[in-house]
Scaffold this active site. Sequence first.
Site, mmCIF file in Angstrom:
data_model
loop_
_atom_site.group_PDB
_atom_site.id
_atom_site.type_symbol
_atom_site.label_atom_id
_atom_site.label_comp_id
_atom_site.label_asym_id
_atom_site.label_seq_id
_atom_site.Cartn_x
_atom_site.Cartn_y
_atom_site.Cartn_z
ATOM 1 N N GLN A 15 0.847 -1.190 0.000
ATOM 2 C CA GLN A 15 0.000 0.000 0.000
ATOM 3 C C GLN A 15 0.885 1.242 0.000
ATOM 4 O O GLN A 15 1.767 1.397 0.847
ATOM 5 C CB GLN A 15 -0.908 -0.001 1.231
ATOM 6 C CG GLN A 15 -1.755 1.242 1.410
ATOM 7 C CD GLN A 15 -1.142 2.227 2.389
ATOM 8 O OE1 GLN A 15 -0.321 1.872 3.223
ATOM 9 N NE2 GLN A 15 -1.514 3.486 2.268
ATOM 10 N N HIS A 66 -11.374 4.594 3.997
ATOM 11 C CA HIS A 66 -10.333 4.607 5.028
ATOM 12 C C HIS A 66 -10.943 4.478 6.423
ATOM 13 O O HIS A 66 -10.595 5.201 7.353
ATOM 14 C CB HIS A 66 -9.508 5.889 4.925
ATOM 15 C CG HIS A 66 -8.043 5.686 5.221
ATOM 16 N ND1 HIS A 66 -7.095 5.581 4.234
ATOM 17 C CD2 HIS A 66 -7.375 5.551 6.384
ATOM 18 C CE1 HIS A 66 -5.897 5.411 4.781
ATOM 19 N NE2 HIS A 66 -6.046 5.379 6.078
ATOM 20 N N ARG A 79 -12.806 7.617 8.323
ATOM 21 C CA ARG A 79 -12.164 8.794 8.903
ATOM 22 C C ARG A 79 -11.465 9.675 7.868
ATOM 23 O O ARG A 79 -10.796 10.630 8.224
ATOM 24 C CB ARG A 79 -11.156 8.373 9.963
ATOM 25 C CG ARG A 79 -9.916 7.652 9.429
ATOM 26 C CD ARG A 79 -9.016 7.252 10.592
ATOM 27 N NE ARG A 79 -7.796 6.590 10.181
ATOM 28 C CZ ARG A 79 -6.664 7.224 9.877
ATOM 29 N NH1 ARG A 79 -6.599 8.534 9.927
ATOM 30 N NH2 ARG A 79 -5.591 6.531 9.524
#
Length: 236
Positions: free
Chosen positions: A92, A223, A226
Amino acid sequence: AANRDGFQKYGFRARRLVDVGTVDLSIELFGQTWASPVALAPVSSQRAFHQDAERPSARAARRRGALQTISTLTNVSFETLIDDRQAPLWFQLYPTNDPKTARRLVERADAAGAGAIVLTVDLLAGGMRRETQAALARRDAGNCAQCHDRTAGFPDYLRRKAMFDGLDLSRTTALGDPRLTWDYVRQVRSWTKKPVLVKGIMSGQDAEQALAHGADGIVVSNHGGRAEESLVGAID
């Protein structure tokens, strides 16, 4: 809350008279076969939960034959986790504000044997408000400062993360850049021959944009709720 509530609105459509004497939950993605569709999402700074950080997660993924994506902010190097997992891990990518830093991260993960690069685009301008972060920190009994203390300055914070070892961080001041456009997906695509996914997609229009700009796939995500204020759950 929207993410959790969304799951209450969906169920499985039951089908009858299908031979389930032998059940195979395996799934193939980009030429790799995994034991089931359940995957381990990128979770950063796992040393906050275990002294060996991300390594037990990688070993558990190996035992279960599970797909795992490793965060840019891993405490342990990607190379070490590849060895623990003994199979390709996905990487990621937080793009940071410096393309040179991002490219070095991609090239390092690629060289280590990453199965895919997962560009995260849902946190380019920051996440939850500082007030919310402070409230959560007060409720957390763990040693958050070990992973999240940024009082020494942002580059020093990143230097404690394994993937930034040896990088020139003099121009790296943030994990994202609010000025990025879809052209950045083509840029990441040019850095690697591995599959590139765009993580953080929350609309059909953006899914089409991702593919049009060279992505091989998408990850639907807000996510954890948030990173945006849309109030729309990811499953919706």
